[in-house]
Motif scaffolding. Structure first.
Motif, PDB file in Angstrom:
ATOM      1  N   LYS A   1       0.849  -1.194   0.000  1.00  0.00           N
ATOM      2  CA  LYS A   1       0.000   0.000   0.000  1.00  0.00           C
ATOM      3  C   LYS A   1       0.876   1.231   0.000  1.00  0.00           C
ATOM      4  O   LYS A   1       1.874   1.294   0.723  1.00  0.00           O
ATOM      5  N   MET A   2       0.517   2.182  -0.838  1.00  0.00           N
ATOM      6  CA  MET A   2       1.239   3.443  -0.896  1.00  0.00           C
ATOM      7  C   MET A   2       0.252   4.543  -1.271  1.00  0.00           C
ATOM      8  O   MET A   2      -0.913   4.267  -1.544  1.00  0.00           O
TER       9      MET A   2
ATOM     10  N   VAL B   1      -8.795 -14.963  -5.803  1.00  0.00           N
ATOM     11  CA  VAL B   1      -7.350 -14.814  -5.998  1.00  0.00           C
ATOM     12  C   VAL B   1      -7.048 -14.709  -7.489  1.00  0.00           C
ATOM     13  O   VAL B   1      -7.860 -15.082  -8.332  1.00  0.00           O
ATOM     14  N   HIS B   2      -5.836 -14.222  -7.798  1.00  0.00           N
ATOM     15  CA  HIS B   2      -5.330 -14.150  -9.170  1.00  0.00           C
ATOM     16  C   HIS B   2      -3.926 -14.743  -9.200  1.00  0.00           C
ATOM     17  O   HIS B   2      -3.249 -14.796  -8.181  1.00  0.00           O
ATOM     18  N   GLY B   3      -3.474 -15.096 -10.398  1.00  0.00           N
ATOM     19  CA  GLY B   3      -2.115 -15.578 -10.577  1.00  0.00           C
ATOM     20  C   GLY B   3      -1.128 -14.456 -10.863  1.00  0.00           C
ATOM     21  O   GLY B   3       0.056 -14.694 -11.022  1.00  0.00           O
ATOM     22  N   ASP B   4      -1.646 -13.220 -10.934  1.00  0.00           N
ATOM     23  CA  ASP B   4      -0.788 -12.059 -11.163  1.00  0.00           C
ATOM     24  C   ASP B   4      -1.172 -10.961 -10.169  1.00  0.00           C
ATOM     25  O   ASP B   4      -2.094 -11.130  -9.380  1.00  0.00           O
ATOM     26  N   CYS B   5      -0.455  -9.849 -10.219  1.00  0.00           N
ATOM     27  CA  CYS B   5      -0.757  -8.721  -9.332  1.00  0.00           C
ATOM     28  C   CYS B   5      -1.954  -7.936  -9.857  1.00  0.00           C
ATOM     29  O   CYS B   5      -2.196  -7.882 -11.060  1.00  0.00           O
ATOM     30  N   GLU B   6      -2.675  -7.326  -8.933  1.00  0.00           N
ATOM     31  CA  GLU B   6      -3.784  -6.437  -9.280  1.00  0.00           C
ATOM     32  C   GLU B   6      -3.613  -5.145  -8.499  1.00  0.00           C
ATOM     33  O   GLU B   6      -3.256  -5.168  -7.325  1.00  0.00           O
ATOM     34  N   ALA B   7      -3.857  -4.026  -9.164  1.00  0.00           N
ATOM     35  CA  ALA B   7      -3.740  -2.714  -8.517  1.00  0.00           C
ATOM     36  C   ALA B   7      -5.114  -2.098  -8.338  1.00  0.00           C
ATOM     37  O   ALA B   7      -5.982  -2.231  -9.204  1.00  0.00           O
ATOM     38  N   PHE B   8      -5.296  -1.433  -7.214  1.00  0.00           N
ATOM     39  CA  PHE B   8      -6.504  -0.653  -6.936  1.00  0.00           C
ATOM     40  C   PHE B   8      -6.078   0.774  -6.622  1.00  0.00           C
ATOM     41  O   PHE B   8      -5.219   0.987  -5.761  1.00  0.00           O
TER      42      PHE B   8
ATOM     43  N   GLY C   1      -6.722   8.412  -2.646  1.00  0.00           N
ATOM     44  CA  GLY C   1      -5.292   8.594  -2.901  1.00  0.00           C
ATOM     45  C   GLY C   1      -4.438   7.387  -2.599  1.00  0.00           C
ATOM     46  O   GLY C   1      -3.250   7.379  -2.910  1.00  0.00           O
ATOM     47  N   ASP C   2      -5.030   6.342  -2.017  1.00  0.00           N
ATOM     48  CA  ASP C   2      -4.267   5.121  -1.752  1.00  0.00           C
ATOM     49  C   ASP C   2      -4.147   4.285  -3.024  1.00  0.00           C
ATOM     50  O   ASP C   2      -5.063   4.250  -3.857  1.00  0.00           O
TER      51      ASP C   2
ATOM     52  N   VAL D   1     -15.032   4.440  -4.687  1.00  0.00           N
ATOM     53  CA  VAL D   1     -14.905   4.383  -6.143  1.00  0.00           C
ATOM     54  C   VAL D   1     -13.448   4.051  -6.430  1.00  0.00           C
ATOM     55  O   VAL D   1     -12.550   4.704  -5.900  1.00  0.00           O
ATOM     56  N   THR D   2     -13.222   3.027  -7.248  1.00  0.00           N
ATOM     57  CA  THR D   2     -11.857   2.586  -7.533  1.00  0.00           C
ATOM     58  C   THR D   2     -11.621   2.368  -9.019  1.00  0.00           C
ATOM     59  O   THR D   2     -12.554   2.095  -9.770  1.00  0.00           O
ATOM     60  N   VAL D   3     -10.365   2.482  -9.387  1.00  0.00           N
ATOM     61  CA  VAL D   3      -9.887   1.965 -10.664  1.00  0.00           C
ATOM     62  C   VAL D   3      -9.085   0.725 -10.300  1.00  0.00           C
ATOM     63  O   VAL D   3      -8.276   0.749  -9.368  1.00  0.00           O
ATOM     64  N   TRP D   4      -9.338  -0.386 -10.980  1.00  0.00           N
ATOM     65  CA  TRP D   4      -8.569  -1.604 -10.747  1.00  0.00           C
ATOM     66  C   TRP D   4      -7.946  -2.015 -12.078  1.00  0.00           C
ATOM     67  O   TRP D   4      -8.498  -1.743 -13.141  1.00  0.00           O
ATOM     68  N   CYS D   5      -6.765  -2.627 -12.013  1.00  0.00           N
ATOM     69  CA  CYS D   5      -6.124  -3.044 -13.257  1.00  0.00           C
ATOM     70  C   CYS D   5      -5.090  -4.141 -13.021  1.00  0.00           C
ATOM     71  O   CYS D   5      -4.612  -4.338 -11.914  1.00  0.00           O
ATOM     72  N   HIS D   6      -4.799  -4.815 -14.112  1.00  0.00           N
ATOM     73  CA  HIS D   6      -3.746  -5.828 -14.180  1.00  0.00           C
ATOM     74  C   HIS D   6      -2.787  -5.395 -15.286  1.00  0.00           C
ATOM     75  O   HIS D   6      -3.189  -4.711 -16.225  1.00  0.00           O
TER      76      HIS D   6
END
Length: 124
Positions: free
Chosen positions: A3-4, A54-61, A82-83, A104-109
């Motif tokens: 987390k950043m 779960v996923h086999g790769d990273c996911e960002a939120f 902002g996180d 409200v989020t943006v999520w991506c791989h």
């Protein structure tokens, strides 16, 4: 889980915004999500309707609005505007929206190839 804050991301002029923390040359899938008050993502998504995602790769939120918790392997982590949260491969994760200030989020791989909408169509 990592987390950043969005303000901590490196200024990039090419590639994708999250390249230092989300491995893969291109953002390959994702979306914008508007959670309902108190909503928990991916409930009963797992095999046989179990509560496991779960996923086999990273996911960002990226948290664009609101507050909540990111539940990772049964532990709850507060998230706010902002996180940036990176879910590691194999981590069971669920985003919980607050009742008072829905999230409200943006999520991506990311991956080695562009999203299918950005790829050239095969020649006929």
């Amino acid at each position: 889980m990592k987390k950043m804050r969005l303000s901590e991301l490196q200024d990039v002029q090419s590639g994708h915004l999250l390249q230092e923390i989300l491995l893969g040359k291109y953002l390959s899938s994702g979306g914008l999500a508007f959670a309902k008050q108190g909503e928990r993502s991916h409930t009963n998504d797992g095999p046989d309707g179990r509560d496991y995602h779960v996923h086999g790769d990273c996911e960002a939120f990226l948290i664009l609005q609101g507050t909540g918790t990111m539940e990772v392997n049964g532990e709850f982590h507060q998230v706010k505007v902002g996180d940036v949260v990176i879910i590691e491969p194999g981590e069971d994760h669920h985003l919980n929206s607050s009742e008072e200030d829905p999230i409200v989020t943006v999520w991506c791989h990311a991956g080695p190839n562009r999203h299918k909408n950005q790829q050239e169509e095969a020649a006929i």
